[in-house]
Design a protein around this motif. Structure first.
Motif, PDB file in Angstrom:
ATOM      1  N   LYS A 166       2.496   3.577 -14.977  1.00 16.71           N
ATOM      2  CA  LYS A 166       2.659   2.698 -13.814  1.00 16.71           C
ATOM      3  C   LYS A 166       2.264   1.297 -14.267  1.00 16.71           C
ATOM      4  O   LYS A 166       1.091   1.013 -14.513  1.00 16.71           O
ATOM      5  CB  LYS A 166       1.778   3.174 -12.640  1.00 16.71           C
ATOM      6  CG  LYS A 166       2.142   4.549 -12.125  1.00 16.71           C
ATOM      7  CD  LYS A 166       1.395   4.901 -10.860  1.00 16.71           C
ATOM      8  CE  LYS A 166      -0.052   5.278 -11.115  1.00 16.71           C
ATOM      9  NZ  LYS A 166      -0.167   6.607 -11.771  1.00 16.71           N
TER      10      LYS A 166
ATOM     11  N   GLU B 235       0.824  -1.204   0.000  1.00 16.57           N
ATOM     12  CA  GLU B 235       0.000   0.000   0.000  1.00 16.57           C
ATOM     13  C   GLU B 235       0.861   1.257   0.000  1.00 16.57           C
ATOM     14  O   GLU B 235       0.543   2.241  -0.689  1.00 16.57           O
ATOM     15  CB  GLU B 235      -0.937  -0.006   1.199  1.00 16.57           C
ATOM     16  CG  GLU B 235      -2.065  -1.028   1.134  1.00 16.57           C
ATOM     17  CD  GLU B 235      -1.599  -2.460   1.353  1.00 16.57           C
ATOM     18  OE1 GLU B 235      -2.319  -3.396   0.970  1.00 16.57           O
ATOM     19  OE2 GLU B 235      -0.487  -2.640   1.908  1.00 16.57           O
ATOM     20  N   GLN B 236       1.959   1.249   0.749  1.00 17.58           N
ATOM     21  CA  GLN B 236       2.866   2.395   0.755  1.00 17.58           C
ATOM     22  C   GLN B 236       3.514   2.591  -0.610  1.00 17.58           C
ATOM     23  O   GLN B 236       3.718   3.727  -1.047  1.00 17.58           O
ATOM     24  CB  GLN B 236       3.943   2.193   1.823  1.00 17.58           C
ATOM     25  CG  GLN B 236       3.461   2.354   3.250  1.00 17.58           C
ATOM     26  CD  GLN B 236       4.530   1.969   4.267  1.00 17.58           C
ATOM     27  OE1 GLN B 236       5.398   1.130   3.990  1.00 17.58           O
ATOM     28  NE2 GLN B 236       4.472   2.581   5.443  1.00 17.58           N
TER      29      GLN B 236
ATOM     30  N   LYS C 191       1.904   7.029  -6.682  1.00 15.18           N
ATOM     31  CA  LYS C 191       0.920   8.074  -6.944  1.00 15.18           C
ATOM     32  C   LYS C 191       1.520   9.456  -6.684  1.00 15.18           C
ATOM     33  O   LYS C 191       1.328  10.396  -7.464  1.00 15.18           O
ATOM     34  CB  LYS C 191      -0.309   7.856  -6.068  1.00 15.18           C
ATOM     35  CG  LYS C 191      -1.413   8.869  -6.275  1.00 15.18           C
ATOM     36  CD  LYS C 191      -2.611   8.557  -5.392  1.00 15.18           C
ATOM     37  CE  LYS C 191      -3.718   9.580  -5.587  1.00 15.18           C
ATOM     38  NZ  LYS C 191      -4.891   9.285  -4.707  1.00 15.18           N
ATOM     39  N   ARG C 192       2.266   9.584  -5.591  1.00 14.89           N
ATOM     40  CA  ARG C 192       2.857  10.869  -5.219  1.00 14.89           C
ATOM     41  C   ARG C 192       3.871  11.334  -6.252  1.00 14.89           C
ATOM     42  O   ARG C 192       3.989  12.535  -6.539  1.00 14.89           O
ATOM     43  CB  ARG C 192       3.515  10.739  -3.845  1.00 14.89           C
ATOM     44  CG  ARG C 192       4.210  12.000  -3.346  1.00 14.89           C
ATOM     45  CD  ARG C 192       4.719  11.807  -1.922  1.00 14.89           C
ATOM     46  NE  ARG C 192       5.669  10.722  -1.831  1.00 14.89           N
ATOM     47  CZ  ARG C 192       6.965  10.839  -2.091  1.00 14.89           C
ATOM     48  NH1 ARG C 192       7.460  12.007  -2.485  1.00 14.89           N
ATOM     49  NH2 ARG C 192       7.782   9.808  -1.962  1.00 14.89           N
TER      50      ARG C 192
ATOM     51  N   LYS D  42      -6.159  -3.456  -6.263  1.00 10.17           N
ATOM     52  CA  LYS D  42      -5.716  -2.225  -5.601  1.00 10.17           C
ATOM     53  C   LYS D  42      -4.796  -1.423  -6.520  1.00 10.17           C
ATOM     54  O   LYS D  42      -4.880  -0.190  -6.573  1.00 10.17           O
ATOM     55  CB  LYS D  42      -4.989  -2.561  -4.296  1.00 10.17           C
ATOM     56  CG  LYS D  42      -5.896  -3.064  -3.180  1.00 10.17           C
ATOM     57  CD  LYS D  42      -5.078  -3.314  -1.917  1.00 10.17           C
ATOM     58  CE  LYS D  42      -5.969  -3.770  -0.768  1.00 10.17           C
ATOM     59  NZ  LYS D  42      -5.179  -4.017   0.464  1.00 10.17           N
TER      60      LYS D  42
ATOM     61  N   ASP E 267       3.796  10.697  -9.406  1.00  8.48           N
ATOM     62  CA  ASP E 267       3.071  11.066 -10.628  1.00  8.48           C
ATOM     63  C   ASP E 267       3.784  10.591 -11.896  1.00  8.48           C
ATOM     64  O   ASP E 267       4.093  11.368 -12.802  1.00  8.48           O
ATOM     65  CB  ASP E 267       2.865  12.590 -10.680  1.00  8.48           C
ATOM     66  CG  ASP E 267       1.825  12.997 -11.718  1.00  8.48           C
ATOM     67  OD1 ASP E 267       0.958  12.164 -12.029  1.00  8.48           O
ATOM     68  OD2 ASP E 267       1.897  14.133 -12.210  1.00  8.48           O
TER      69      ASP E 267
ATOM     70  N   LEU F 191       2.176   1.839  -3.529  1.00  3.34           N
ATOM     71  CA  LEU F 191       1.179   2.444  -4.407  1.00  3.34           C
ATOM     72  C   LEU F 191       1.049   3.940  -4.134  1.00  3.34           C
ATOM     73  O   LEU F 191       0.928   4.749  -5.075  1.00  3.34           O
ATOM     74  CB  LEU F 191      -0.180   1.762  -4.219  1.00  3.34           C
ATOM     75  CG  LEU F 191      -0.293   0.317  -4.719  1.00  3.34           C
ATOM     76  CD1 LEU F 191      -1.699  -0.206  -4.453  1.00  3.34           C
ATOM     77  CD2 LEU F 191       0.046   0.200  -6.197  1.00  3.34           C
ATOM     78  N   GLU F 192       1.088   4.324  -2.875  1.00  2.00           N
ATOM     79  CA  GLU F 192       1.020   5.748  -2.525  1.00  2.00           C
ATOM     80  C   GLU F 192       2.245   6.491  -3.035  1.00  2.00           C
ATOM     81  O   GLU F 192       2.147   7.626  -3.509  1.00  2.00           O
ATOM     82  CB  GLU F 192       0.894   5.913  -1.001  1.00  2.00           C
ATOM     83  CG  GLU F 192      -0.483   5.619  -0.448  1.00  2.00           C
ATOM     84  CD  GLU F 192      -1.526   6.603  -0.981  1.00  2.00           C
ATOM     85  OE1 GLU F 192      -1.215   7.809  -1.083  1.00  2.00           O
ATOM     86  OE2 GLU F 192      -2.639   6.157  -1.313  1.00  2.00           O
ATOM     87  N   ASP F 193       3.401   5.854  -2.929  1.00  2.00           N
ATOM     88  CA  ASP F 193       4.637   6.477  -3.402  1.00  2.00           C
ATOM     89  C   ASP F 193       4.590   6.671  -4.912  1.00  2.00           C
ATOM     90  O   ASP F 193       4.988   7.734  -5.431  1.00  2.00           O
ATOM     91  CB  ASP F 193       5.830   5.595  -3.019  1.00  2.00           C
ATOM     92  CG  ASP F 193       7.160   6.314  -3.205  1.00  2.00           C
ATOM     93  OD1 ASP F 193       7.381   7.325  -2.516  1.00  2.00           O
ATOM     94  OD2 ASP F 193       7.966   5.868  -4.042  1.00  2.00           O
TER      95      ASP F 193
ATOM     96  N   ALA G  18      -5.350   2.337  -8.149  1.00  2.87           N
ATOM     97  CA  ALA G  18      -4.363   3.405  -7.948  1.00  2.87           C
ATOM     98  C   ALA G  18      -3.804   3.924  -9.266  1.00  2.87           C
ATOM     99  O   ALA G  18      -2.889   4.759  -9.269  1.00  2.87           O
ATOM    100  CB  ALA G  18      -3.228   2.908  -7.060  1.00  2.87           C
TER     101      ALA G  18
END
Length: 248
Positions: free
Chosen positions: A168, A154-155, A161-162, A211, A164, A157-159, A215
Motif C-alpha cells: 500500500k 477514511e473509507q 485494508k479489507r 492515518k 489486503d 483506507l478501510e477498503d 493503516a
C-alpha cells in the motif's frame, strides 16, 4: 485491429455473438464486412482472434480462430485517486486503463476542491467507467478496469485494508529519499497486489499521511520534483508496469 468485449456466455464453441451498441458501431462507424478479423476479450483474461461471419440488425456472429496471449499485467494494481478539478479525472482514468490498472477509486481528501452530491457522483462514475472501457479497448486489454464509487479518505483506507494488498503505497511530496521506493520496487514480484493512493491538487494533509501510515500504507518519494496529481498517477503506474513486465 478492432477490439470488443463480450461476456463468457456470448462464446459457444467456436462462435462468438456480439450484441448491443457494439453492433451498430461495427456496422455504421467501422463499416465492417464479413471476412474481416477482430479481437474479442471475455473480461476474464481471455483474448481471441475472430473472423466476422454475419452482421445483422441487432447481432454480429464471428468465428473464433485462435486464443491470443493476454495483455494484462501479472499483478493487480488499484489506484486510489484524490479527486482532482476539471476533467483531469477523465485523463487519469484513461491512462490508468492503458497502463494496466485493475481499478480506479475516486477519493475525497481534505484538500479536495470538487464537491459532488450523490447524484452527480454516480453520473461521474458512469462516465469514468465508459472512459475506462474505451481505454481498455484501445490498449487491447483483456479486462475492463473497474471504477469504484466515490469514497472518503477514511473509507479508502478501510477498503485498502479489507482487500489486503501486498503493498500500500502513498507517493508524498514531503517524503525524503528514494531508498524506500527502490526497496519496494526491488521486492515487487508478479502476482503481488499493489494499492497506490495519489493526493489531489494541494497534496495530502500531514494528518492524512499519519492515518495512512497507521493503516499500513507506506509513504514514498517519486523524486525531488513536485508533480501534478495527474502526473504522479501516470508516473507511478508507468513505473509499476515496467517493473512487472521486465523480462517479458
Amino acid at each position: 485491429m478492432h477490439h470488443f468485449f463480450v461476456e463468457p456466455g456470448q462464446m459457444e464453441g467456436e462462435q462468438v455473438r456480439i450484441t448491443g451498441p457494439d453492433v451498430n458501431h461495427m456496422k455504421n462507424a467501422l463499416r465492417m464486412k464479413a471476412g474481416e478479423q477482430f479481437l474479442v476479450s471475455d473480461g476474464q483474461g481471455g483474448d481471441y482472434l475472430c473472423r466476422l461471419e454475419e452482421l445483422g440488425a441487432g447481432c454480429a456472429l464471428g468465428r473464433i480462430l485462435e486464443k491470443r496471449e493476454s495483455a494484462e499485467l501479472p499483478s493487480p494494481i488499484w489506484l486510489y485517486q484524490g479527486l482532482p478539478k476539471s476533467d483531469k479525472m477523465e485523463f487519469i482514468v484513461q491512462k490508468a486503463a492503458e497502463l494496466g490498472a485493475a481499478a480506479v477509486v475516486p477519493v475525497l481528501t481534505r484538500n479536495t476542491v470538487v464537491k459532488l452530491d450523490a447524484k452527480k457522483a454516480k453520473e461521474r462514475v458512469r462516465r469514468w467507467q465508459a472512459i475506462a472501457e474505451s481505454g481498455a479497448k484501445q490498449s487491447k486489454r483483456s479486462r475492463i478496469p473497474q471504477v469504484g464509487e466515490l469514497l472518503t479518505f477514511e473509507q479508502a483506507l478501510e477498503d485498502m485494508k479489507r482487500r489486503d494488498f501486498d503493498f500500500k503505497l502513498v507517493p508524498y511530496e514531503n517524503q525524503e529519499g528514494m531508498a524506500a521506493t527502490k526497496r519496494i520496487f526491488d521486492s515487487l514480484k508478479p502476482g503481488m497486489s499493489v494499492a497506490v493512493m495519489i493526493g489531489p491538487e494541494g497534496g495530502f494533509d500531514p494528518l492524512e499521511i499519519e492515518k495512512a501510515k497507521a493503516a499500513g500504507a507506506e509513504p514514498i518519494s517519486l523524486g525531488r520534483r513536485i508533480l501534478r496529481t495527474e502526473t504522479a498517477a501516470v508516473t507511478m503506474l508507468s513505473a509499476l508496469m515496467l517493473k512487472l513486465e521486465e523480462g517479458i
